[in-house]
Design a protein around this motif. Structure first.
Motif, PDB file in Angstrom:
ATOM      1  N   GLU A  43       0.829  -1.179  -0.117  1.00  0.00           N
ATOM      2  CA  GLU A  43      -0.008  -0.137   0.064  1.00  0.00           C
ATOM      3  C   GLU A  43       0.931   1.425   0.070  1.00  0.00           C
ATOM      4  O   GLU A  43       0.626   2.078  -0.630  1.00  0.00           O
ATOM      5  N   ILE A  44       1.951   1.149   0.752  1.00  0.00           N
ATOM      6  CA  ILE A  44       3.035   2.446   0.821  1.00  0.00           C
ATOM      7  C   ILE A  44       3.501   2.562  -0.588  1.00  0.00           C
ATOM      8  O   ILE A  44       3.544   3.631  -1.090  1.00  0.00           O
ATOM      9  N   ARG A  45       4.001   1.293  -1.175  1.00  0.00           N
ATOM     10  CA  ARG A  45       4.731   1.642  -2.449  1.00  0.00           C
ATOM     11  C   ARG A  45       3.794   2.207  -3.602  1.00  0.00           C
ATOM     12  O   ARG A  45       3.917   2.963  -4.311  1.00  0.00           O
ATOM     13  N   GLU A  46       2.543   1.599  -3.479  1.00  0.00           N
ATOM     14  CA  GLU A  46       1.474   2.088  -4.416  1.00  0.00           C
ATOM     15  C   GLU A  46       1.294   3.372  -4.185  1.00  0.00           C
ATOM     16  O   GLU A  46       1.131   4.074  -5.272  1.00  0.00           O
ATOM     17  N   PHE A  47       0.849   3.910  -3.182  1.00  0.00           N
ATOM     18  CA  PHE A  47       0.605   5.642  -2.978  1.00  0.00           C
ATOM     19  C   PHE A  47       2.066   6.298  -3.440  1.00  0.00           C
ATOM     20  O   PHE A  47       1.687   7.029  -4.136  1.00  0.00           O
ATOM     21  N   ARG A  48       3.240   5.754  -2.984  1.00  0.00           N
ATOM     22  CA  ARG A  48       4.277   6.630  -3.370  1.00  0.00           C
ATOM     23  C   ARG A  48       4.732   6.464  -4.918  1.00  0.00           C
ATOM     24  O   ARG A  48       4.751   7.658  -5.387  1.00  0.00           O
ATOM     25  N   ASP A  49       4.284   5.555  -5.442  1.00  0.00           N
ATOM     26  CA  ASP A  49       4.528   5.321  -6.814  1.00  0.00           C
ATOM     27  C   ASP A  49       3.656   6.284  -7.555  1.00  0.00           C
ATOM     28  O   ASP A  49       3.703   6.780  -8.807  1.00  0.00           O
ATOM     29  N   ALA A  50       2.364   6.453  -7.006  1.00  0.00           N
ATOM     30  CA  ALA A  50       1.561   7.174  -7.654  1.00  0.00           C
ATOM     31  C   ALA A  50       1.434   8.712  -7.547  1.00  0.00           C
ATOM     32  O   ALA A  50       0.870   9.451  -8.025  1.00  0.00           O
ATOM     33  N   THR A  51       2.548   9.030  -6.606  1.00  0.00           N
ATOM     34  CA  THR A  51       2.672  10.336  -6.465  1.00  0.00           C
ATOM     35  C   THR A  51       4.020  10.977  -7.270  1.00  0.00           C
ATOM     36  O   THR A  51       4.897  10.127  -7.332  1.00  0.00           O
ATOM     37  N   HIS A  52       3.875  12.176  -7.913  1.00  0.00           N
ATOM     38  CA  HIS A  52       4.835  12.557  -8.676  1.00  0.00           C
ATOM     39  C   HIS A  52       5.723  13.793  -8.020  1.00  0.00           C
ATOM     40  O   HIS A  52       6.809  14.222  -8.687  1.00  0.00           O
ATOM     41  N   THR A  53       5.158  14.365  -6.962  1.00  0.00           N
ATOM     42  CA  THR A  53       6.111  15.513  -6.360  1.00  0.00           C
ATOM     43  C   THR A  53       5.921  15.203  -4.993  1.00  0.00           C
ATOM     44  O   THR A  53       5.269  14.414  -4.196  1.00  0.00           O
ATOM     45  N   LEU A  54       7.002  15.934  -4.248  1.00  0.00           N
ATOM     46  CA  LEU A  54       7.371  15.711  -3.039  1.00  0.00           C
ATOM     47  C   LEU A  54       6.976  17.357  -2.495  1.00  0.00           C
ATOM     48  O   LEU A  54       7.316  18.202  -3.173  1.00  0.00           O
ATOM     49  N   ASN A  94      10.891  27.029   5.228  1.00  0.00           N
ATOM     50  CA  ASN A  94      10.250  27.269   3.806  1.00  0.00           C
ATOM     51  C   ASN A  94       9.591  25.916   3.534  1.00  0.00           C
ATOM     52  O   ASN A  94      10.130  24.970   3.731  1.00  0.00           O
ATOM     53  N   VAL A  95       8.437  25.929   2.907  1.00  0.00           N
ATOM     54  CA  VAL A  95       7.875  24.784   2.465  1.00  0.00           C
ATOM     55  C   VAL A  95       7.785  25.053   0.502  1.00  0.00           C
ATOM     56  O   VAL A  95       7.527  26.183   0.416  1.00  0.00           O
ATOM     57  N   SER A  96       8.026  24.122  -0.023  1.00  0.00           N
ATOM     58  CA  SER A  96       8.165  24.194  -1.380  1.00  0.00           C
ATOM     59  C   SER A  96       7.554  22.648  -1.754  1.00  0.00           C
ATOM     60  O   SER A  96       7.159  21.652  -1.120  1.00  0.00           O
ATOM     61  N   TYR A  97       7.985  22.405  -3.176  1.00  0.00           N
ATOM     62  CA  TYR A  97       7.602  21.143  -3.835  1.00  0.00           C
ATOM     63  C   TYR A  97       8.622  20.708  -4.780  1.00  0.00           C
ATOM     64  O   TYR A  97       9.159  21.857  -5.398  1.00  0.00           O
ATOM     65  N   ALA A  98       8.810  19.506  -5.182  1.00  0.00           N
ATOM     66  CA  ALA A  98       9.455  19.338  -6.324  1.00  0.00           C
ATOM     67  C   ALA A  98       9.059  17.851  -6.994  1.00  0.00           C
ATOM     68  O   ALA A  98       9.032  17.000  -6.149  1.00  0.00           O
ATOM     69  N   PRO A  99       9.232  17.835  -8.147  1.00  0.00           N
ATOM     70  CA  PRO A  99       8.989  16.423  -8.880  1.00  0.00           C
ATOM     71  C   PRO A  99      10.213  15.494  -8.348  1.00  0.00           C
ATOM     72  O   PRO A  99      11.237  16.166  -8.223  1.00  0.00           O
ATOM     73  N   PHE A 100       9.766  14.133  -8.246  1.00  0.00           N
ATOM     74  CA  PHE A 100      10.963  13.383  -7.880  1.00  0.00           C
ATOM     75  C   PHE A 100      10.982  12.043  -8.659  1.00  0.00           C
ATOM     76  O   PHE A 100       9.772  11.722  -9.432  1.00  0.00           O
ATOM     77  N   ALA A 101      11.993  11.212  -8.510  1.00  0.00           N
ATOM     78  CA  ALA A 101      12.140   9.950  -9.067  1.00  0.00           C
ATOM     79  C   ALA A 101      12.819   9.318  -7.841  1.00  0.00           C
ATOM     80  O   ALA A 101      13.634   9.632  -7.235  1.00  0.00           O
ATOM     81  N   LEU A 102      12.306   7.884  -7.635  1.00  0.00           N
ATOM     82  CA  LEU A 102      12.861   7.144  -6.538  1.00  0.00           C
ATOM     83  C   LEU A 102      13.582   6.054  -7.275  1.00  0.00           C
ATOM     84  O   LEU A 102      13.462   5.395  -8.143  1.00  0.00           O
ATOM     85  N   LEU A 103      14.897   6.051  -6.591  1.00  0.00           N
ATOM     86  CA  LEU A 103      15.995   4.878  -6.937  1.00  0.00           C
ATOM     87  C   LEU A 103      16.091   4.202  -5.738  1.00  0.00           C
ATOM     88  O   LEU A 103      15.732   4.557  -4.783  1.00  0.00           O
ATOM     89  N   GLU A 104      16.712   2.952  -5.631  1.00  0.00           N
ATOM     90  CA  GLU A 104      16.937   2.245  -4.381  1.00  0.00           C
ATOM     91  C   GLU A 104      17.732   3.075  -3.286  1.00  0.00           C
ATOM     92  O   GLU A 104      17.454   2.746  -2.054  1.00  0.00           O
ATOM     93  N   ASP A 105      18.504   3.989  -3.649  1.00  0.00           N
ATOM     94  CA  ASP A 105      19.408   4.930  -2.769  1.00  0.00           C
ATOM     95  C   ASP A 105      18.608   6.105  -2.450  1.00  0.00           C
ATOM     96  O   ASP A 105      19.170   7.070  -1.373  1.00  0.00           O
ATOM     97  N   GLY A 106      17.504   6.682  -2.727  1.00  0.00           N
ATOM     98  CA  GLY A 106      16.753   7.512  -2.391  1.00  0.00           C
ATOM     99  C   GLY A 106      16.072   8.187  -3.416  1.00  0.00           C
ATOM    100  O   GLY A 106      15.646   7.945  -4.545  1.00  0.00           O
ATOM    101  N   TYR A 107      15.492   9.664  -3.119  1.00  0.00           N
ATOM    102  CA  TYR A 107      14.472  10.083  -4.001  1.00  0.00           C
ATOM    103  C   TYR A 107      15.292  11.348  -4.420  1.00  0.00           C
ATOM    104  O   TYR A 107      16.201  12.052  -3.714  1.00  0.00           O
ATOM    105  N   TYR A 108      15.410  11.527  -5.821  1.00  0.00           N
ATOM    106  CA  TYR A 108      16.121  12.537  -6.607  1.00  0.00           C
ATOM    107  C   TYR A 108      15.051  13.576  -7.001  1.00  0.00           C
ATOM    108  O   TYR A 108      13.955  13.455  -7.659  1.00  0.00           O
ATOM    109  N   ILE A 109      15.570  14.542  -6.886  1.00  0.00           N
ATOM    110  CA  ILE A 109      15.061  15.972  -7.240  1.00  0.00           C
ATOM    111  C   ILE A 109      16.101  16.857  -7.956  1.00  0.00           C
ATOM    112  O   ILE A 109      17.390  17.043  -7.524  1.00  0.00           O
ATOM    113  N   LEU A 110      15.684  17.581  -9.071  1.00  0.00           N
ATOM    114  CA  LEU A 110      16.554  18.450  -9.724  1.00  0.00           C
ATOM    115  C   LEU A 110      15.971  19.786  -9.525  1.00  0.00           C
ATOM    116  O   LEU A 110      14.645  20.061  -9.926  1.00  0.00           O
ATOM    117  N   ILE A 111      16.637  20.602  -8.676  1.00  0.00           N
ATOM    118  CA  ILE A 111      16.117  21.947  -8.170  1.00  0.00           C
ATOM    119  C   ILE A 111      16.866  23.126  -8.562  1.00  0.00           C
ATOM    120  O   ILE A 111      18.467  22.825  -8.684  1.00  0.00           O
TER     121      ILE A 111
END
Length: 175
Positions: free
Chosen positions: A15-26, A38-55
């Motif tokens: 359930e956690i994986r499905e929820f996380r995979d359906a989400t596109h931004t952090l 400060n609060v903001s957001y960023a699109p992300f991709a998940l790999l085995e070693d963490g969440y990747y964001i380009l900002i």
């Protein structure tokens, strides 16, 4: 034989994986050098070693990450999809941000994952000098499914029951 923890893990991990995979931004919570949040957001991709964001370093959250490595991230259920706005499903983590050096295998993997998940915008942004790739390594977190349904989550998606012993209480009537 499975114990309660194994059953819980088996039920919630997908359930956690499905929820996380359906989400596109952090949603990102960062703090500057003076402790101002400060609060903001960023699109992300998940790999085995963490969440990747380009900002971009033009953004306040990037400037904050470059001077203060304290960060919290959240994925939250869309308002339109939830049954009750007071109990939206969410996954939060305290995380350790790591700036990824350009032209390394980690950079290529992170940019590749972002490109595969999104579109060619990533390729263009990755060529701009003010954009930085960060790997956000989740440390400890919380998965909330609704009222009274909160579960501690480790960085590798292991689940523990979070007992809400000091949780919701009714207001005593005064009349």
């Amino acid at each position: 034989m499975f114990d309660k923890q194994d059953r819980l893990q088996g039920r919630l991990e997908p359930e956690i994986r499905e929820f996380r995979d359906a989400t596109h931004t952090l949603v990102l919570a960062t703090v500057d050098g003076e402790g101002v949040p400060n609060v903001s957001y960023a699109p992300f991709a998940l790999l085995e070693d963490g969440y990747y964001i380009l900002i971009s370093e033009m953004a306040r959250h990037t400037k904050n990450l470059l001077v203060n490595p304290k960060i919290s991230l959240m994925m939250v259920e869309d308002e339109q999809a939830c049954r009750n706005l007071f109990a939206r499903k969410r996954l939060t983590f305290d995380a350790r941000p790591e700036r990824v050096t350009r032209d390394t295998p980690e950079w290529q993997a992170g940019i590749g994952a972002l490109h595969a998940r999104f579109d060619d915008t990533v390729v263009g942004l990755s060529k701009l000098a003010d954009f930085h790739l960060f790997r956000l390594v989740p440390l400890k977190g919380l998965f909330v499914k609704g009222f009274g349904k909160a579960f501690a989550v480790s960085g590798d998606d292991l689940v523990d029951v979070l007992h809400l012993t000091d949780g919701h209480r009714s207001v005593a009537s005064t009349g």
